[in-house]
Design a protein around this motif. Structure first.
Motif, PDB file in Angstrom:
ATOM      1  N   GLY A 191     -23.915  14.755  -4.367  1.00 33.92           N
ATOM      2  CA  GLY A 191     -22.850  15.509  -3.720  1.00 33.92           C
ATOM      3  C   GLY A 191     -21.849  14.604  -3.018  1.00 33.92           C
ATOM      4  N   ARG A 192     -20.686  15.161  -2.727  1.00 32.79           N
ATOM      5  CA  ARG A 192     -19.642  14.417  -2.033  1.00 32.79           C
ATOM      6  C   ARG A 192     -18.674  15.398  -1.387  1.00 32.79           C
ATOM      7  NH1 ARG A 192     -18.297  10.907  -6.908  1.00 32.79           N
ATOM      8  NH2 ARG A 192     -20.535  11.175  -7.001  1.00 32.79           N
ATOM      9  N   ASN A 193     -17.882  14.879  -0.458  1.00 27.67           N
ATOM     10  CA  ASN A 193     -16.897  15.685   0.238  1.00 27.67           C
ATOM     11  C   ASN A 193     -16.000  16.406  -0.765  1.00 27.67           C
ATOM     12  OD1 ASN A 193     -14.261  16.253   1.595  1.00 27.67           O
ATOM     13  ND2 ASN A 193     -15.336  15.364   3.345  1.00 27.67           N
ATOM     14  N   SER A 194     -15.777  17.703  -0.524  1.00 27.54           N
ATOM     15  CA  SER A 194     -14.977  18.488  -1.467  1.00 27.54           C
ATOM     16  C   SER A 194     -13.564  17.950  -1.612  1.00 27.54           C
ATOM     17  CB  SER A 194     -14.935  19.947  -1.008  1.00 27.54           C
ATOM     18  OG  SER A 194     -14.385  20.041   0.305  1.00 27.54           O
ATOM     19  N   ASN A 195     -13.037  17.269  -0.577  1.00 26.82           N
ATOM     20  CA  ASN A 195     -11.682  16.729  -0.662  1.00 26.82           C
ATOM     21  C   ASN A 195     -11.582  15.591  -1.674  1.00 26.82           C
ATOM     22  OD1 ASN A 195      -9.973  18.006   1.725  1.00 26.82           O
ATOM     23  ND2 ASN A 195     -12.056  17.704   2.448  1.00 26.82           N
ATOM     24  N   VAL A 252       0.851  -1.191   0.000  1.00 29.32           N
ATOM     25  CA  VAL A 252       0.000   0.000   0.000  1.00 29.32           C
ATOM     26  C   VAL A 252       0.887   1.241   0.000  1.00 29.32           C
ATOM     27  CG1 VAL A 252      -1.685   1.333   1.302  1.00 29.32           C
ATOM     28  CG2 VAL A 252      -1.938  -1.150   1.136  1.00 29.32           C
ATOM     29  N   ARG A 253       0.565   2.196  -0.862  1.00 26.56           N
ATOM     30  CA  ARG A 253       1.335   3.431  -0.972  1.00 26.56           C
ATOM     31  C   ARG A 253       0.407   4.632  -0.781  1.00 26.56           C
ATOM     32  NH1 ARG A 253       4.722   0.216  -0.680  1.00 26.56           N
ATOM     33  NH2 ARG A 253       6.442  -0.287  -2.088  1.00 26.56           N
ATOM     34  N   PRO A 254       0.943   5.736  -0.244  1.00 25.52           N
ATOM     35  CA  PRO A 254       0.131   6.960  -0.206  1.00 25.52           C
ATOM     36  C   PRO A 254      -0.242   7.377  -1.620  1.00 25.52           C
ATOM     37  CG  PRO A 254       2.088   7.183   1.184  1.00 25.52           C
ATOM     38  CD  PRO A 254       2.269   5.932   0.392  1.00 25.52           C
ATOM     39  N   HIS A 255      -1.430   7.889  -1.787  1.00 24.47           N
ATOM     40  CA  HIS A 255      -1.855   8.335  -3.110  1.00 24.47           C
ATOM     41  C   HIS A 255      -0.951   9.471  -3.588  1.00 24.47           C
ATOM     42  CE1 HIS A 255      -4.444  10.049  -6.260  1.00 24.47           C
ATOM     43  NE2 HIS A 255      -4.998   8.847  -6.318  1.00 24.47           N
ATOM     44  N   PRO A 256      -0.625   9.521  -4.890  1.00 23.69           N
ATOM     45  CA  PRO A 256       0.260  10.573  -5.403  1.00 23.69           C
ATOM     46  C   PRO A 256      -0.211  11.991  -5.113  1.00 23.69           C
ATOM     47  CG  PRO A 256      -0.051   8.850  -7.046  1.00 23.69           C
ATOM     48  CD  PRO A 256      -0.977   8.541  -5.936  1.00 23.69           C
ATOM     49  N   SER A 257      -1.506  12.160  -4.840  1.00 26.82           N
ATOM     50  CA  SER A 257      -2.030  13.496  -4.574  1.00 26.82           C
ATOM     51  C   SER A 257      -1.673  13.978  -3.173  1.00 26.82           C
ATOM     52  CB  SER A 257      -3.548  13.509  -4.741  1.00 26.82           C
ATOM     53  OG  SER A 257      -4.170  12.681  -3.771  1.00 26.82           O
ATOM     54  N   GLN A 258      -1.101  13.099  -2.330  1.00 24.74           N
ATOM     55  CA  GLN A 258      -0.791  13.436  -0.946  1.00 24.74           C
ATOM     56  C   GLN A 258       0.716  13.376  -0.697  1.00 24.74           C
ATOM     57  OE1 GLN A 258      -4.891  11.951   1.186  1.00 24.74           O
ATOM     58  NE2 GLN A 258      -3.080  10.737   1.445  1.00 24.74           N
ATOM     59  N   ARG A 259       1.140  14.110   0.297  1.00 23.74           N
ATOM     60  CA  ARG A 259       2.566  14.153   0.618  1.00 23.74           C
ATOM     61  C   ARG A 259       3.050  12.863   1.259  1.00 23.74           C
ATOM     62  NH1 ARG A 259       1.019  19.272   2.436  1.00 23.74           N
ATOM     63  NH2 ARG A 259       0.979  18.486   4.578  1.00 23.74           N
ATOM     64  N   MET A 284      -8.919  13.312   5.257  1.00 24.69           N
ATOM     65  CA  MET A 284      -8.904  11.968   4.686  1.00 24.69           C
ATOM     66  C   MET A 284      -7.482  11.517   4.443  1.00 24.69           C
ATOM     67  SD  MET A 284      -9.938  12.661   0.709  1.00 24.69           S
ATOM     68  CE  MET A 284      -8.707  13.343  -0.423  1.00 24.69           C
ATOM     69  N   SER A 285      -7.317  10.204   4.310  1.00 23.54           N
ATOM     70  CA  SER A 285      -6.060   9.602   3.890  1.00 23.54           C
ATOM     71  C   SER A 285      -6.344   8.762   2.657  1.00 23.54           C
ATOM     72  CB  SER A 285      -5.456   8.734   4.993  1.00 23.54           C
ATOM     73  OG  SER A 285      -4.974   9.530   6.064  1.00 23.54           O
ATOM     74  N   ALA A 286      -5.644   9.060   1.581  1.00 19.82           N
ATOM     75  CA  ALA A 286      -5.851   8.347   0.312  1.00 19.82           C
ATOM     76  C   ALA A 286      -4.658   7.449   0.027  1.00 19.82           C
ATOM     77  CB  ALA A 286      -6.054   9.339  -0.824  1.00 19.82           C
ATOM     78  N   PHE A 287      -4.935   6.258  -0.502  1.00 21.00           N
ATOM     79  CA  PHE A 287      -3.895   5.270  -0.743  1.00 21.00           C
ATOM     80  C   PHE A 287      -4.110   4.625  -2.110  1.00 21.00           C
ATOM     81  CE2 PHE A 287      -4.804   5.424   3.805  1.00 21.00           C
ATOM     82  CZ  PHE A 287      -3.544   5.598   4.364  1.00 21.00           C
ATOM     83  N   THR A 288      -3.078   3.913  -2.551  1.00 20.81           N
ATOM     84  CA  THR A 288      -3.202   3.059  -3.728  1.00 20.81           C
ATOM     85  C   THR A 288      -2.749   1.657  -3.364  1.00 20.81           C
ATOM     86  OG1 THR A 288      -0.978   3.662  -4.499  1.00 20.81           O
ATOM     87  CG2 THR A 288      -2.843   4.940  -5.359  1.00 20.81           C
ATOM     88  N   LEU A 289      -3.477   0.684  -3.865  1.00 18.35           N
ATOM     89  CA  LEU A 289      -3.120  -0.726  -3.730  1.00 18.35           C
ATOM     90  C   LEU A 289      -3.001  -1.261  -5.155  1.00 18.35           C
ATOM     91  CD1 LEU A 289      -2.669  -3.271  -2.026  1.00 18.35           C
ATOM     92  CD2 LEU A 289      -5.144  -3.599  -1.994  1.00 18.35           C
ATOM     93  N   GLY A 290      -1.777  -1.337  -5.644  1.00 16.86           N
ATOM     94  CA  GLY A 290      -1.593  -1.614  -7.057  1.00 16.86           C
ATOM     95  C   GLY A 290      -2.102  -0.435  -7.860  1.00 16.86           C
ATOM     96  N   SER A 291      -3.061  -0.675  -8.743  1.00 17.23           N
ATOM     97  CA  SER A 291      -3.626   0.407  -9.552  1.00 17.23           C
ATOM     98  C   SER A 291      -4.942   0.924  -8.983  1.00 17.23           C
ATOM     99  CB  SER A 291      -3.861  -0.090 -10.980  1.00 17.23           C
ATOM    100  OG  SER A 291      -4.781  -1.175 -10.978  1.00 17.23           O
ATOM    101  N   VAL A 292      -5.348   0.414  -7.806  1.00 15.77           N
ATOM    102  CA  VAL A 292      -6.644   0.758  -7.220  1.00 15.77           C
ATOM    103  C   VAL A 292      -6.458   1.810  -6.133  1.00 15.77           C
ATOM    104  CG1 VAL A 292      -8.676  -0.122  -6.027  1.00 15.77           C
ATOM    105  CG2 VAL A 292      -7.495  -1.559  -7.695  1.00 15.77           C
ATOM    106  N   ALA A 293      -7.257   2.870  -6.203  1.00 13.56           N
ATOM    107  CA  ALA A 293      -7.219   3.928  -5.194  1.00 13.56           C
ATOM    108  C   ALA A 293      -8.361   3.739  -4.201  1.00 13.56           C
ATOM    109  CB  ALA A 293      -7.321   5.295  -5.855  1.00 13.56           C
ATOM    110  N   PHE A 294      -8.095   4.096  -2.943  1.00 13.44           N
ATOM    111  CA  PHE A 294      -9.151   4.095  -1.934  1.00 13.44           C
ATOM    112  C   PHE A 294      -8.860   5.176  -0.911  1.00 13.44           C
ATOM    113  CE2 PHE A 294      -5.983   1.189  -0.254  1.00 13.44           C
ATOM    114  CZ  PHE A 294      -5.957   1.429   1.120  1.00 13.44           C
ATOM    115  N   VAL A 295      -9.889   5.591  -0.189  1.00 16.81           N
ATOM    116  CA  VAL A 295      -9.795   6.703   0.746  1.00 16.81           C
ATOM    117  C   VAL A 295     -10.395   6.295   2.080  1.00 16.81           C
ATOM    118  CG1 VAL A 295     -10.602   9.048   1.238  1.00 16.81           C
ATOM    119  CG2 VAL A 295      -9.868   8.453  -1.070  1.00 16.81           C
TER     120      VAL A 295
END
Length: 424
Positions: free
Chosen positions: A388-392, A324-331, A339-350
């Motif tokens: 609607g959804r969270n602005s983040n 699992v890696r931090p999503h590229p949009s996050q430091r 929120m905390s966003a991650f990638t698992l392979g090519s799949v993103a989740f928050v």
């Protein structure tokens, strides 16, 4: 009867009016069997029918066989171009269920509504719907095919009838699937969203029978076994009636009296609107407002992150996974305040950090994930692109405009189970 009458059509019309529990064959898709000719002959003899009546029956038989030859496509149970009339009178509440042709929730091919009268009797209304699709990958679930819906109305022909009959009333569904399917079909057809009040009979069942958790859960299949419900699963009319029966059984439950006026779940649309208020941006000079500010030119009012040990334990286990890696949009893995966003392979989740008492996981909608959630009886909401959804979430590719699942694991183990299923 005159020879010109369509006896087979009359039969279908009668079946469309009959309660589903009164249709033994073939409304329940039982195995096809040979015609009991000897029994029929014995019955006709006992009735004392003569040559004239027998000749009329033979003409009808030949008429039916010739129609099968000239039209190889089987007719639907109800052959019409407009919806069947909806029950009238006074009703306490309704329950609604849909079946879809494929994983696209707008591909509704059957709608069933259970209408509960003041004396708690249930009248069921069912209609096939032509979704105008070539993808029938869900036929294996409910048995409905393209020939089944030949001649059936489209959703935009059915919805005005439903909107008029159900508008302003309480309408139960069993889980969030049916609400999201109606919303998706309304969006696709250009219809306005329904004005009725959605409720969830799963939540009613959880409150009435908490002992079923971990013992089959609160899905219709499990409740059928535990409560002795009699219905044919994955028929929209049958499932709607079962959902209504769950509510009625819960009302009679000695340990906990539930009424249909009790709000058991907020509307997805309302919840989505509330989520969009996580960050409120207000223009104007700082001295004219009491809101907190950051280093940007906008004035931002923020909510503190609620304490949540289950969420924190889940995040710790997520970041400990080497794949699992931090999503590229996050430091980094800490993500943002919200929120905390991650990638698992090519799949993103928050992982959503702003829900007290819950630890929602956001993922792009996938049929296999929904199937897993339904099997595990995990609560989830579907956010269609128009909701609607969270602005983040807008900052993540595909999450801003894509169809999302918001999943509510009750434990860190459940959350990690969901994440494990994201691996394709």
């Amino acid at each position: 009867m005159p020879d010109h009458l369509d006896i087979a059509g009359l039969e279908r019309a009668v079946l469309s009016l009959a309660p589903s529990e009164a249709i033994a064959w073939n409304g329940r898709a039982t195995e096809v069997y040979g015609e009991p000719t000897e029994l029929v002959d014995a019955t006709l003899e006992r009735l004392g029918w003569g040559r004239k009546q027998l000749e009329a029956i033979e003409r009808q038989r030949l008429r039916y066989l010739s129609s099968k030859i000239t039209s190889p496509t089987p007719a639907p149970l109800i052959g019409w171009t407009v919806p069947t009339p909806f029950p009238t009178g006074e009703f306490r509440f309704f329950a609604l269920d849909v079946e879809t042709a494929n994983a696209d929730r707008s591909s509704i091919c059957q709608i069933g509504v259970a209408c509960v009268r003041p004396d708690n009797s249930i009248e069921t209304w069912t209609t096939y719907v032509d979704p105008k699709t070539d993808d029938w990958s869900c036929t294996r679930i409910h048995g409905i095919t393209a020939p089944t819906v030949t001649g059936a109305p489209t959703f935009d022909q059915v919805f005005p009838l439903l909107s008029k009959a159900l508008g302003g009333h309480v309408v139960y569904q069993h889980s969030g699937f049916d609400q999201s399917a109606i919303a998706a079909a309304c969006t696709k057809s250009g219809s306005g969203q329904p004005t009725w009040e959605w409720r969830d009979s799963v939540q009613v069942a959880r409150l009435a029978w908490p002992e079923f958790k971990g013992n089959g859960g609160h899905g219709l299949s499990s409740l059928k076994q535990h409560l002795g419900l009699q219905f044919a699963h994955h028929d929209a009319g049958e499932d709607a009636r079962a959902s209504a029966e769950v509510v009625l059984r819960a009302e009679r439950h000695p340990a906990w009296q539930v009424t249909v006026d009790l709000p058991v779940r907020r509307s997805i649309t309302i919840e989505a609107a509330l989520e969009s208020l996580d960050t409120i941006v207000e223009p104007g000079p700082a001295e004219s407002s009491n809101v907190q500010t950051d280093q940007s030119s906008s004035k931002v009012a923020t909510r503190p992150i609620p304490s949540n040990p289950i969420r924190d334990a889940m995040l710790a286990r997520i970041t400990a996974r080497p794949d699992v890696r931090p999503h590229p949009s996050q430091r980094d893995a800490k993500g943002t305040k919200y929120m905390s966003a991650f990638t698992l392979g090519s799949v993103a989740f928050v992982v959503d950090k702003m829900s007290a008492g819950k630890q929602p996981i956001w993922v792009l909608d996938r049929a296999d994930i929904r199937a897993y959630l339904d099997t595990e009886n995990l609560e989830y909401h579907v956010y269609t692109p128009d909701m609607g959804r969270n602005s983040n979430l807008q900052k993540l590719p595909s999450f801003g405009k894509g169809q999302l699942l918001r999943i509510f694991p009750a434990t860190a183990d459940q959350g990690m189970g969901v994440i494990a299923k994201l691996e394709r």
